[in-house]
Design a protein around this motif. Structure first.
Motif, PDB file in Angstrom:
ATOM      1  N   ASP A  26       9.541  -2.783   7.262  1.00 37.44           N
ATOM      2  CA  ASP A  26       9.687  -1.757   6.435  1.00 37.44           C
ATOM      3  C   ASP A  26       8.661  -1.274   5.752  1.00 37.44           C
ATOM      4  OD1 ASP A  26      12.596  -2.536   6.910  1.00 37.44           O
ATOM      5  OD2 ASP A  26      12.914  -2.866   4.888  1.00 37.44           O
ATOM      6  N   GLN A  27       8.969   0.176   5.425  1.00 38.34           N
ATOM      7  CA  GLN A  27       7.767   0.948   4.954  1.00 38.34           C
ATOM      8  C   GLN A  27       7.432   0.559   3.567  1.00 38.34           C
ATOM      9  OE1 GLN A  27       8.686   5.181   4.710  1.00 38.34           O
ATOM     10  NE2 GLN A  27       6.560   5.641   3.851  1.00 38.34           N
ATOM     11  N   HIS A  28       8.343   0.175   2.676  1.00 38.65           N
ATOM     12  CA  HIS A  28       8.317  -0.314   1.358  1.00 38.65           C
ATOM     13  C   HIS A  28       8.764  -1.619   1.124  1.00 38.65           C
ATOM     14  CE1 HIS A  28       8.495   4.135   0.863  1.00 38.65           C
ATOM     15  NE2 HIS A  28       7.498   4.146   0.447  1.00 38.65           N
ATOM     16  N   THR A  29       8.315  -2.485  -0.041  1.00 33.93           N
ATOM     17  CA  THR A  29       9.061  -3.661  -0.232  1.00 33.93           C
ATOM     18  C   THR A  29      10.449  -3.250  -0.653  1.00 33.93           C
ATOM     19  OG1 THR A  29       8.307  -3.527  -2.568  1.00 33.93           O
ATOM     20  CG2 THR A  29       6.854  -4.669  -1.281  1.00 33.93           C
ATOM     21  N   ALA A  30      11.318  -4.291  -0.857  1.00 30.52           N
ATOM     22  CA  ALA A  30      12.642  -4.202  -0.801  1.00 30.52           C
ATOM     23  C   ALA A  30      12.886  -3.624  -2.317  1.00 30.52           C
ATOM     24  CB  ALA A  30      13.502  -5.476  -0.925  1.00 30.52           C
ATOM     25  N   PHE A  31      12.251  -4.179  -3.354  1.00 34.07           N
ATOM     26  CA  PHE A  31      12.633  -3.627  -4.551  1.00 34.07           C
ATOM     27  C   PHE A  31      12.129  -2.313  -4.935  1.00 34.07           C
ATOM     28  CE2 PHE A  31      11.102  -2.870  -8.736  1.00 34.07           C
ATOM     29  CZ  PHE A  31      12.170  -3.018  -9.823  1.00 34.07           C
ATOM     30  N   THR A  32      10.863  -2.090  -4.581  1.00 35.20           N
ATOM     31  CA  THR A  32      10.391  -0.580  -4.872  1.00 35.20           C
ATOM     32  C   THR A  32      10.944   0.201  -3.823  1.00 35.20           C
ATOM     33  OG1 THR A  32       8.015  -1.747  -5.604  1.00 35.20           O
ATOM     34  CG2 THR A  32       8.138   0.705  -4.735  1.00 35.20           C
ATOM     35  N   GLY A  33      11.201  -0.123  -2.690  1.00 33.95           N
ATOM     36  CA  GLY A  33      11.877   0.873  -1.807  1.00 33.95           C
ATOM     37  C   GLY A  33      13.337   1.498  -2.207  1.00 33.95           C
ATOM     38  N   GLU A  34      14.070   0.454  -2.834  1.00 29.75           N
ATOM     39  CA  GLU A  34      15.288   0.849  -3.303  1.00 29.75           C
ATOM     40  C   GLU A  34      15.021   1.608  -4.602  1.00 29.75           C
ATOM     41  OE1 GLU A  34      19.395   0.410  -2.708  1.00 29.75           O
ATOM     42  OE2 GLU A  34      17.750  -0.423  -1.678  1.00 29.75           O
ATOM     43  N   LEU A  35      14.044   1.293  -5.327  1.00 24.78           N
ATOM     44  CA  LEU A  35      13.784   2.114  -6.766  1.00 24.78           C
ATOM     45  C   LEU A  35      13.333   3.776  -6.141  1.00 24.78           C
ATOM     46  CD1 LEU A  35      13.001   2.747  -9.658  1.00 24.78           C
ATOM     47  CD2 LEU A  35      10.835   1.904  -9.183  1.00 24.78           C
ATOM     48  N   ALA A  80       0.660  -1.192  -0.165  1.00 27.71           N
ATOM     49  CA  ALA A  80       0.044   0.125   0.040  1.00 27.71           C
ATOM     50  C   ALA A  80       0.991   1.144   0.055  1.00 27.71           C
ATOM     51  CB  ALA A  80      -0.880   0.041   1.283  1.00 27.71           C
ATOM     52  N   ASN A  81       1.960   1.207   0.795  1.00 27.85           N
ATOM     53  CA  ASN A  81       2.819   2.355   0.642  1.00 27.85           C
ATOM     54  C   ASN A  81       3.747   2.496  -0.690  1.00 27.85           C
ATOM     55  OD1 ASN A  81       2.334   2.993   3.447  1.00 27.85           O
ATOM     56  ND2 ASN A  81       3.924   1.415   4.158  1.00 27.85           N
ATOM     57  N   ASN A  82       3.922   1.340  -1.229  1.00 25.53           N
ATOM     58  CA  ASN A  82       4.416   1.577  -2.515  1.00 25.53           C
ATOM     59  C   ASN A  82       3.647   2.242  -3.431  1.00 25.53           C
ATOM     60  OD1 ASN A  82       6.392  -0.299  -1.594  1.00 25.53           O
ATOM     61  ND2 ASN A  82       5.792  -2.039  -3.104  1.00 25.53           N
ATOM     62  N   LEU A  83       2.582   2.061  -3.520  1.00 25.72           N
ATOM     63  CA  LEU A  83       1.367   2.781  -4.602  1.00 25.72           C
ATOM     64  C   LEU A  83       1.582   4.282  -4.244  1.00 25.72           C
ATOM     65  CD1 LEU A  83      -1.468   0.049  -4.492  1.00 25.72           C
ATOM     66  CD2 LEU A  83       0.352   0.571  -6.212  1.00 25.72           C
ATOM     67  N   SER A  84       1.246   4.780  -3.005  1.00 17.83           N
ATOM     68  CA  SER A  84       1.027   5.981  -2.831  1.00 17.83           C
ATOM     69  C   SER A  84       2.373   6.639  -2.978  1.00 17.83           C
ATOM     70  CB  SER A  84       0.693   6.385  -1.206  1.00 17.83           C
ATOM     71  OG  SER A  84       1.534   5.662  -0.178  1.00 17.83           O
ATOM     72  N   SER A  85       3.406   6.197  -2.574  1.00 22.18           N
ATOM     73  CA  SER A  85       4.667   6.790  -2.663  1.00 22.18           C
ATOM     74  C   SER A  85       4.936   7.024  -4.150  1.00 22.18           C
ATOM     75  CB  SER A  85       5.734   5.991  -2.050  1.00 22.18           C
ATOM     76  OG  SER A  85       5.508   6.050  -0.588  1.00 22.18           O
ATOM     77  N   LEU A  86       4.766   5.969  -4.980  1.00 22.13           N
ATOM     78  CA  LEU A  86       5.162   6.035  -6.434  1.00 22.13           C
ATOM     79  C   LEU A  86       4.306   6.960  -7.166  1.00 22.13           C
ATOM     80  CD1 LEU A  86       7.097   4.850  -8.732  1.00 22.13           C
ATOM     81  CD2 LEU A  86       5.451   3.033  -8.985  1.00 22.13           C
ATOM     82  N   ALA A  87       3.041   7.151  -6.816  1.00 21.80           N
ATOM     83  CA  ALA A  87       2.034   7.896  -7.170  1.00 21.80           C
ATOM     84  C   ALA A  87       2.609   9.208  -6.940  1.00 21.80           C
ATOM     85  CB  ALA A  87       0.705   7.590  -6.967  1.00 21.80           C
ATOM     86  N   ASP A  88       2.945   9.616  -5.860  1.00 25.52           N
ATOM     87  CA  ASP A  88       3.480  11.183  -5.436  1.00 25.52           C
ATOM     88  C   ASP A  88       4.688  11.480  -6.270  1.00 25.52           C
ATOM     89  OD1 ASP A  88       1.520  11.283  -3.621  1.00 25.52           O
ATOM     90  OD2 ASP A  88       2.625  10.720  -1.854  1.00 25.52           O
ATOM     91  N   LEU A  89       5.639  10.612  -6.393  1.00 21.45           N
ATOM     92  CA  LEU A  89       6.711  10.702  -7.257  1.00 21.45           C
ATOM     93  C   LEU A  89       6.385  11.015  -9.099  1.00 21.45           C
ATOM     94  CD1 LEU A  89      10.314   9.279  -7.114  1.00 21.45           C
ATOM     95  CD2 LEU A  89       9.200   9.320  -9.483  1.00 21.45           C
ATOM     96  N   LEU A  90       5.417  10.240  -9.433  1.00 24.60           N
ATOM     97  CA  LEU A  90       5.282  10.385 -10.914  1.00 24.60           C
ATOM     98  C   LEU A  90       4.549  11.464 -11.032  1.00 24.60           C
ATOM     99  CD1 LEU A  90       4.178   6.705 -11.855  1.00 24.60           C
ATOM    100  CD2 LEU A  90       6.158   8.193 -12.457  1.00 24.60           C
ATOM    101  N   THR A  91       3.647  12.204 -10.116  1.00 25.45           N
ATOM    102  CA  THR A  91       3.001  13.262 -10.380  1.00 25.45           C
ATOM    103  C   THR A  91       3.778  14.698  -9.908  1.00 25.45           C
ATOM    104  OG1 THR A  91       1.705  13.023  -8.184  1.00 25.45           O
ATOM    105  CG2 THR A  91       0.702  12.025 -10.077  1.00 25.45           C
ATOM    106  N   GLY A  92       4.998  14.267  -9.297  1.00 32.03           N
ATOM    107  CA  GLY A  92       5.548  15.509  -8.827  1.00 32.03           C
ATOM    108  C   GLY A  92       6.605  16.052  -9.913  1.00 32.03           C
ATOM    109  N   PRO A  93       6.891  17.447  -9.700  1.00 30.55           N
ATOM    110  CA  PRO A  93       7.679  18.087 -10.685  1.00 30.55           C
ATOM    111  C   PRO A  93       9.092  17.455 -11.180  1.00 30.55           C
ATOM    112  CG  PRO A  93       7.871  19.309  -8.820  1.00 30.55           C
ATOM    113  CD  PRO A  93       6.898  18.069  -8.513  1.00 30.55           C
ATOM    114  N   THR A  94       9.379  16.789 -10.437  1.00 32.64           N
ATOM    115  CA  THR A  94      11.084  16.155 -10.676  1.00 32.64           C
ATOM    116  C   THR A  94      10.862  14.810 -11.488  1.00 32.64           C
ATOM    117  OG1 THR A  94      11.122  14.995  -8.676  1.00 32.64           O
ATOM    118  CG2 THR A  94      11.923  17.238  -8.554  1.00 32.64           C
TER     119      THR A  94
END
Length: 383
Positions: free
Chosen positions: A175-184, A28-42
């Protein structure tokens, strides 16, 4: 290069709770964090409407409807992400876990062939598939990692997959994220020291392999079709980007990676590209105003970058690009892009090759593409 956010879509699918398999709360944290990143200006700066998040989808139909809609709407790039249990039938067919999924019951999950078919039927020029599949290694049995990549392969797609052998390696407890997505996510937010100005997929895969291997975790796999490895997911925060010098734009010592307007398809993409120009310049709004000789105020720079509609005249945009330090050879490409969007002329993939643009710059000739813009616009747009 970054995709045009107005012509791109992302679908993020994750299953964290299961009736018959072990729960994976970090998903669940993977999804919210990745969505925040993809919709961010960087990163891609997608609108929230263009980034569909499906947490614990109730059925394969619900997930596939969202995927088909995104694949049909995207003209530039579509990104599909899945995190959860990756499962395999006795026949070796990969399927993605849902809340009611069971082992060796493909009808209880999302058959990967369905996902492949939806992407192949879509109209996006580029596709990215990221699979963070728990238990992938155990489920694959005799299948090797290369077989997973081959099965997940789609023409025109960049595949990034994590096939882990156990939950301990994939989703460490607490851990807040899974190992792979957390590293990404860590890589995209902290950057790669000594890496490129933009974090493209090839660079990301190399760094993920290095960092995850150093931590004793499963090494991700990737496969590329059609040179999509150059597509960027974000700017590199660790990149040393000195401000442009006071020398005129277009000088030979300016080697920064300026955004290319050739792939811009939408007005949203145009303003996103202007924002990326400012990032590449490493200049503040006040510094841009100063370099323009006071022709545009800092507030005007902010207003330009936050517009929703194209300006009626080119003057302010041209001054902005020049003050940022965009080389003279690229200024005309930006103006042609603005003229095309003002005239409502759609762009086709690779409508004008980089080689052709260089030839036109060098000879001063008028290309058929330029003449078409002038003709369809019905007039030369006012300075």
């Amino acid at each position: 290069m970054f995709p045009d956010p107005g012509a791109s879509r992302a679908v993020l699918i994750g299953t964290s709770t299961y009736d018959f398999l072990e729960d994976l709360p970090a998903v669940a944290n993977n999804l919210s964090s990745l969505a925040d990143l993809l919709t961010g200006p960087t990163s891609w700066n997608l609108s929230r409407d263009a980034c569909d998040v499906l947490a614990d989808p109730p059925s394969a139909t619900a997930a596939m409807d969202a995927l088909r809609q995104a694949s049909s709407a995207a003209r530039d790039t579509v990104l599909v992400y899945y995190a959860g249990h990756g499962l395999v039938t006795p026949e070796g067919e990969l399927y993605l876990g849902l809340p009611l999924s069971k082992q060796q019951r493909i009808d209880t999950g999302i058959p990967y062939n369905w996902l492949r078919g939806a992407l192949l039927d879509g109209r996006a020029e580029r596709t990215i598939v990221i699979l963070d599949c728990c238990y992938g290694g155990l489920a694959l049995g005799a299948m090797g990692p290369s077989d997973l990549a081959a099965q997940a392969d789609v023409e025109g797609t960049y595949l990034l997959a994590a096939a882990s052998e156990n939950r301990q390696a994939l989703a460490p407890p607490g851990d807040q994220h899974t190992a792979f997505t957390g590293e990404l996510l860590s890589l995209l937010t902290t950057g790669i020291v000594g890496g490129p100005e933009r974090l493209d997929l090839d660079s990301i895969l190399r760094e993920l392999r290095r960092s995850l291997s150093a931590k004793g975790r499963p090494v991700p796999q990737g496969r590329e079709r059609n040179s999509n490895g150059r597509l960027a997911l974000s700017w590199n925060p660790a990149f040393s980007r000195p401000p442009v010098s006071d020398s005129p734009s277009g000088t030979s010592d300016d080697r920064r990676d300026w955004p290319d307007p050739a792939g811009i398809r939408t007005v949203e993409g145009f303003f996103n590209g202007l924002g990326h120009v400012r990032i590449a310049s490493a200049l503040s709004h006040a510094a841009i105003s100063h370099r323009s000789g006071g022709q545009i105020a800092p507030g005007t720079v902010g207003n330009l970058l936050n517009r929703k509609e194209l300006p009626r005249t080119w003057r302010t945009t041209g001054i902005y690009l020049t003050a940022c330090g965009v080389p003279d050879g690229q200024l005309n490409d930006w103006r042609l892009c603005w003229e095309r969007l003002r005239a409502g002329i759609p762009i086709e993939p690779a409508a004008e090759s980089a080689g052709a643009r260089e030839h036109v710059r060098g000879t001063g000739a008028s290309s058929p593409w330029r003449r078409t813009i002038r003709k369809l616009a019905g007039r030369r747009i006012r300075e």
